[in-house]
Write a protein that holds these residues in place. Structure first.
Motif, PDB file in Angstrom:
ATOM      1  N   ASP A  90       0.567  -1.483   0.032  1.00 52.08           N
ATOM      2  CA  ASP A  90      -0.060  -0.104  -0.155  1.00 52.08           C
ATOM      3  C   ASP A  90       0.784   1.377   0.065  1.00 52.08           C
ATOM      4  O   ASP A  90       0.394   2.337   0.177  1.00 52.08           O
ATOM      5  N   GLY A  91       2.133   1.119  -0.007  1.00 50.71           N
ATOM      6  CA  GLY A  91       3.233   2.310  -0.307  1.00 50.71           C
ATOM      7  C   GLY A  91       3.483   2.558   1.212  1.00 50.71           C
ATOM      8  O   GLY A  91       4.055   3.791   1.168  1.00 50.71           O
ATOM      9  N   THR A  92       3.068   2.184   2.341  1.00 50.79           N
ATOM     10  CA  THR A  92       3.472   2.335   3.925  1.00 50.79           C
ATOM     11  C   THR A  92       4.121   1.413   4.068  1.00 50.79           C
ATOM     12  O   THR A  92       4.013   0.292   4.168  1.00 50.79           O
ATOM     13  N   ARG A  93       5.320   1.918   4.888  1.00 56.38           N
ATOM     14  CA  ARG A  93       6.259   0.812   5.357  1.00 56.38           C
ATOM     15  C   ARG A  93       5.909   0.396   6.706  1.00 56.38           C
ATOM     16  O   ARG A  93       5.053   1.167   7.757  1.00 56.38           O
ATOM     17  N   GLU A  94       5.909  -0.974   7.132  1.00 54.61           N
ATOM     18  CA  GLU A  94       5.987  -1.720   8.318  1.00 54.61           C
ATOM     19  C   GLU A  94       7.337  -1.837   8.721  1.00 54.61           C
ATOM     20  O   GLU A  94       8.152  -2.322   8.018  1.00 54.61           O
ATOM     21  N   ALA A  95       7.298  -2.129  10.205  1.00 54.74           N
ATOM     22  CA  ALA A  95       8.372  -2.462  10.751  1.00 54.74           C
ATOM     23  C   ALA A  95       8.061  -3.790  11.422  1.00 54.74           C
ATOM     24  O   ALA A  95       6.887  -4.094  12.155  1.00 54.74           O
ATOM     25  N   ILE A  96       8.837  -4.850  11.422  1.00 58.78           N
ATOM     26  CA  ILE A  96       8.736  -6.097  12.091  1.00 58.78           C
ATOM     27  C   ILE A  96       9.715  -6.504  13.268  1.00 58.78           C
ATOM     28  O   ILE A  96      11.116  -6.183  12.858  1.00 58.78           O
ATOM     29  N   MET A 103       5.890  -8.133  16.797  1.00 55.54           N
ATOM     30  CA  MET A 103       5.361  -6.662  16.672  1.00 55.54           C
ATOM     31  C   MET A 103       5.460  -6.133  15.348  1.00 55.54           C
ATOM     32  O   MET A 103       6.297  -6.148  14.904  1.00 55.54           O
ATOM     33  N   ILE A 104       4.218  -5.803  14.850  1.00 59.33           N
ATOM     34  CA  ILE A 104       4.385  -5.059  13.527  1.00 59.33           C
ATOM     35  C   ILE A 104       3.796  -3.556  13.908  1.00 59.33           C
ATOM     36  O   ILE A 104       2.894  -3.244  14.628  1.00 59.33           O
ATOM     37  N   LEU A 105       4.762  -2.662  13.458  1.00 56.21           N
ATOM     38  CA  LEU A 105       4.469  -1.017  13.726  1.00 56.21           C
ATOM     39  C   LEU A 105       4.372  -0.474  12.019  1.00 56.21           C
ATOM     40  O   LEU A 105       5.094  -1.022  11.130  1.00 56.21           O
ATOM     41  N   GLU A 106       3.465   0.413  11.929  1.00 60.98           N
ATOM     42  CA  GLU A 106       3.291   1.099  10.701  1.00 60.98           C
ATOM     43  C   GLU A 106       3.895   2.487  10.648  1.00 60.98           C
ATOM     44  O   GLU A 106       3.433   3.298  11.866  1.00 60.98           O
ATOM     45  N   GLU A 107       4.384   3.038   9.685  1.00 68.06           N
ATOM     46  CA  GLU A 107       4.871   4.378   9.496  1.00 68.06           C
ATOM     47  C   GLU A 107       3.677   5.215   9.233  1.00 68.06           C
ATOM     48  O   GLU A 107       2.826   5.308   8.279  1.00 68.06           O
ATOM     49  N   GLN A 108       3.438   6.378  10.316  1.00 66.72           N
ATOM     50  CA  GLN A 108       2.433   7.347   9.963  1.00 66.72           C
ATOM     51  C   GLN A 108       2.696   8.652  10.584  1.00 66.72           C
ATOM     52  O   GLN A 108       3.312   8.899  11.610  1.00 66.72           O
ATOM     53  N   GLY A 109       2.627   9.426   9.374  1.00 68.74           N
ATOM     54  CA  GLY A 109       2.936  10.889   9.595  1.00 68.74           C
ATOM     55  C   GLY A 109       4.357  11.121  10.320  1.00 68.74           C
ATOM     56  O   GLY A 109       4.116  12.119  11.268  1.00 68.74           O
ATOM     57  N   GLY A 110       5.194  10.602   9.946  1.00 70.62           N
ATOM     58  CA  GLY A 110       6.432  10.891  10.580  1.00 70.62           C
ATOM     59  C   GLY A 110       6.845  10.033  11.872  1.00 70.62           C
ATOM     60  O   GLY A 110       7.759  10.166  12.278  1.00 70.62           O
ATOM     61  N   TRP A 149       5.916   6.261  14.121  1.00 69.58           N
ATOM     62  CA  TRP A 149       5.659   4.671  13.951  1.00 69.58           C
ATOM     63  C   TRP A 149       4.415   4.393  15.062  1.00 69.58           C
ATOM     64  O   TRP A 149       4.621   4.723  16.160  1.00 69.58           O
ATOM     65  N   VAL A 150       3.660   3.767  14.461  1.00 69.17           N
ATOM     66  CA  VAL A 150       2.312   3.325  15.326  1.00 69.17           C
ATOM     67  C   VAL A 150       2.135   1.778  15.301  1.00 69.17           C
ATOM     68  O   VAL A 150       2.263   1.045  14.321  1.00 69.17           O
ATOM     69  N   LYS A 151       2.062   1.238  16.729  1.00 68.98           N
ATOM     70  CA  LYS A 151       1.912  -0.318  16.749  1.00 68.98           C
ATOM     71  C   LYS A 151       0.535  -0.692  16.234  1.00 68.98           C
ATOM     72  O   LYS A 151      -0.436  -0.075  16.497  1.00 68.98           O
ATOM     73  N   LYS A 152       0.731  -1.743  15.382  1.00 71.24           N
ATOM     74  CA  LYS A 152      -0.675  -2.268  14.761  1.00 71.24           C
ATOM     75  C   LYS A 152      -1.017  -3.714  15.391  1.00 71.24           C
ATOM     76  O   LYS A 152      -2.222  -3.861  15.505  1.00 71.24           O
ATOM     77  N   LEU A 153      -0.176  -4.368  15.642  1.00 73.19           N
ATOM     78  CA  LEU A 153      -0.538  -5.840  16.379  1.00 73.19           C
ATOM     79  C   LEU A 153       0.973  -6.334  17.003  1.00 73.19           C
ATOM     80  O   LEU A 153       1.948  -6.069  16.681  1.00 73.19           O
ATOM     81  N   THR A 154       0.446  -7.467  17.703  1.00 72.97           N
ATOM     82  CA  THR A 154       1.453  -8.231  18.400  1.00 72.97           C
ATOM     83  C   THR A 154       1.014  -9.699  17.997  1.00 72.97           C
ATOM     84  O   THR A 154      -0.334  -9.729  17.797  1.00 72.97           O
ATOM     85  N   PHE A 155       2.022 -10.518  18.014  1.00 73.48           N
ATOM     86  CA  PHE A 155       1.634 -11.983  17.732  1.00 73.48           C
ATOM     87  C   PHE A 155       2.461 -12.816  18.494  1.00 73.48           C
ATOM     88  O   PHE A 155       3.401 -12.541  18.757  1.00 73.48           O
ATOM     89  N   ASP A 156       1.987 -14.079  18.760  1.00 65.24           N
ATOM     90  CA  ASP A 156       2.714 -14.970  19.501  1.00 65.24           C
ATOM     91  C   ASP A 156       3.408 -16.012  18.592  1.00 65.24           C
ATOM     92  O   ASP A 156       2.576 -16.269  17.599  1.00 65.24           O
ATOM     93  N   VAL A 157       4.517 -16.474  18.908  1.00 63.62           N
ATOM     94  CA  VAL A 157       5.369 -17.360  17.848  1.00 63.62           C
ATOM     95  C   VAL A 157       5.594 -18.401  19.039  1.00 63.62           C
ATOM     96  O   VAL A 157       6.303 -18.269  19.786  1.00 63.62           O
ATOM     97  N   PRO A 158       4.841 -19.754  18.382  1.00 58.36           N
ATOM     98  CA  PRO A 158       5.208 -20.945  19.235  1.00 58.36           C
ATOM     99  C   PRO A 158       6.676 -21.155  18.886  1.00 58.36           C
ATOM    100  O   PRO A 158       7.251 -21.412  17.829  1.00 58.36           O
ATOM    101  N   GLY A 159       7.542 -21.472  20.146  1.00 57.01           N
ATOM    102  CA  GLY A 159       8.834 -21.900  20.042  1.00 57.01           C
ATOM    103  C   GLY A 159       9.694 -21.331  21.308  1.00 57.01           C
ATOM    104  O   GLY A 159       9.200 -20.418  21.852  1.00 57.01           O
ATOM    105  N   SER A 160      10.870 -21.828  21.480  1.00 57.12           N
ATOM    106  CA  SER A 160      11.407 -21.261  22.708  1.00 57.12           C
ATOM    107  C   SER A 160      12.802 -20.392  22.186  1.00 57.12           C
ATOM    108  O   SER A 160      13.264 -19.708  22.930  1.00 57.12           O
ATOM    109  N   GLU A 161      13.263 -20.723  20.766  1.00 54.91           N
ATOM    110  CA  GLU A 161      14.285 -19.705  20.239  1.00 54.91           C
ATOM    111  C   GLU A 161      13.770 -19.254  18.944  1.00 54.91           C
ATOM    112  O   GLU A 161      13.564 -20.169  17.968  1.00 54.91           O
ATOM    113  N   LEU A 162      14.305 -17.773  18.454  1.00 54.39           N
ATOM    114  CA  LEU A 162      14.145 -17.626  16.989  1.00 54.39           C
ATOM    115  C   LEU A 162      15.309 -18.007  16.206  1.00 54.39           C
ATOM    116  O   LEU A 162      16.449 -17.265  16.497  1.00 54.39           O
TER     117      LEU A 162
END
Length: 422
Positions: free
Chosen positions: A65-71, A86-93, A95-108
């Motif tokens: 959509d032309g808007t950057r997200e940060a993960i 956590m995903i954040l979205e760039e808005q008006g200069g 960053w705004v948090k959009k959502l968080t999510f759980d990741v099953p596992g003990s290590e990334l």
């Protein structure tokens, strides 16, 4: 693994000695500050264990959509679910948090952002540890919501991109696909080809090896011959020997490039790599220099040679090098001298090595191990330092003759245990 090809003999420092804390841009520093405010107070930001890409924050336009997200990912060690995204979205200069999510596992284990659903937008691909098993999971971000598109596929290794981080089209149909390698309890390896189709990932093909392996310690995707895409697996058979399995896809079937693993078998653990930077992956072998054939195996000195699959039934020589037994350095020898030079059988390990012409016995180059005090007397003369330990300096010199000219392309100080993640 290799530096620029230079005439003479050049030292390339250990990458670990050159590592320093990266400097953030103002944009990322601002984002990092916001992330810290948004993460739970008892949490800790985490990086993937995969040393190929350890970035803590990735910024992409995930939904086109032309808007950057940060993960970003963080850990809550005291909770039942340890890893969260956590995903954040760039808005008006800002960053705004959009959502968080759980990741099953003990290590990334790994974290990639690639388009594997073939919709033109990048997906979030995670490798996680689940007790003693690793699992691959993928998500798509659409309409402000996160959808899991791949759920917890077990793997020992996976191949989803090339060395430059580009997706792979192994089938040649214009769509990205990937390969998952898994070992069963008996040591047999399954190699499965996946592609996204009609809203889900389908297993296009699966083959199982008819031999057992201890570990698949390296897995690469990319060009395996001129104009031919495929994968390369480096597998350890036991504590001493390994081989490389090279495969490509024809009519949606995984095919072995070599009919027998004997073509790539070696008595060492060697990494396949694009050794000459031509975009094609080479596999390594361990070869006996001429004159050393009748020496006891463990007392031999060796050449390490690199080959490409020739696209038919054989292999094509690319380059060769010398490594000392402690693997303190790799010394690349001029490819034109392959088959023309050898190592003098009077050479002594970790003392003095002489490279000579096979036909004339003329010295081409030498390696010598100096005590620190002796090196103070010799440095600045004809010897050039390769690397050093706490009590020795290892140096080389080339013969001042036509035979010795540019015989040593370059040298590379390399910690092999770090390289193989042992």
């Amino acid at each position: 693994m290799l530096g620029s090809v230079l005439s003479g003999c050049t030292v390339i420092s250990d990458p670990k000695l050159l590592m320093k804390q990266p400097t953030m841009s103002m944009d990322k520093e601002k984002l990092y500050t916001i992330v810290q405010k948004e993460q739970p107070s008892e949490s800790k930001l985490i990086r993937p264990k995969d040393m190929n890409n350890t970035s803590m924050i990735r910024v992409e336009d995930l939904n086109g959509d032309g808007t950057r997200e940060a993960i970003v990912f963080y850990e809550t060690p005291n909770e039942n679910v340890r890893i969260h995204g956590m995903i954040l979205e760039e808005q008006g200069g800002t960053w705004v948090k959009k959502l968080t999510f759980d990741v099953p596992g003990s290590e990334l284990q790994s974290f990639k952002v690639l388009d594997i659903t073939n919709d033109g937008n990048p997906d979030i691909i995670l490798g996680v540890s689940l007790q003693e098993q690793k699992a691959l999971t993928a998500y798509s971000y659409k309409g402000g919501a996160l959808e899991q598109v791949l759920g917890g596929v077990p793997y020992n290794q996976y191949i989803i991109d090339d060395a430059q981080g580009n997706t792979l089209d192994l089938s040649g149909d214009g769509k990205s696909d990937f390969v998952i390698i898994s070992l069963n309890n008996s040591g047999f390896a399954s190699i499965a080809l996946y592609q996204y189709e009609d809203g889900s990932f389908k297993e296009v093909d699966r083959v199982q090896t008819d031999y057992t392996v201890k570990e698949v310690y390296n897995a690469l995707g990319g060009e395996i011959a001129k104009g031919k895409m495929g994968i390369v697996l480096d597998a350890e058979l036991d504590d001493r020997s390994s081989f490389s399995q090279i495969m490509y896809v024809t009519d949606n079937k995984l095919v072995n490039a070599f009919k027998s693993p004997d073509q790539t078998y070696r008595d060492d653990k060697i990494l396949s790599v694009d050794v000459d930077n031509d975009g094609i992956i080479e596999f390594g072998l361990k070869e006996t220099p001429k004159g050393w054939e009748h020496y006891v195996f463990d007392s031999r000195l060796w050449f390490y040679t690199y080959y490409q699959w020739d696209g038919k039934e054989g292999k094509k020589f690319v380059s060769f090098q010398f490594r000392d037994d402690a693997d303190l350095f790799h010394l690349n020898l001029k490819p034109e001298w392959y088959g023309k030079i050898t190592i003098d059988t009077k050479s002594e390990k970790e003392k003095y090595i002489r490279f000579k012409m096979i036909d004339t016995d003329e010295t081409v180059a030498e390696i010598k191990y100096f005590t620190l005090s002796k090196w103070e007397q010799e440095k600045g003369k004809s010897w050039k330092e390769i690397t050093r330990t706490k009590d020795r300096v290892i140096a080389s010199r080339v013969a001042q003759s036509e035979a010795g000219k540019d015989a040593l392309s370059n040298t590379s100080q390399l910690n092999r245990k770090g390289e193989l993640n042992e």
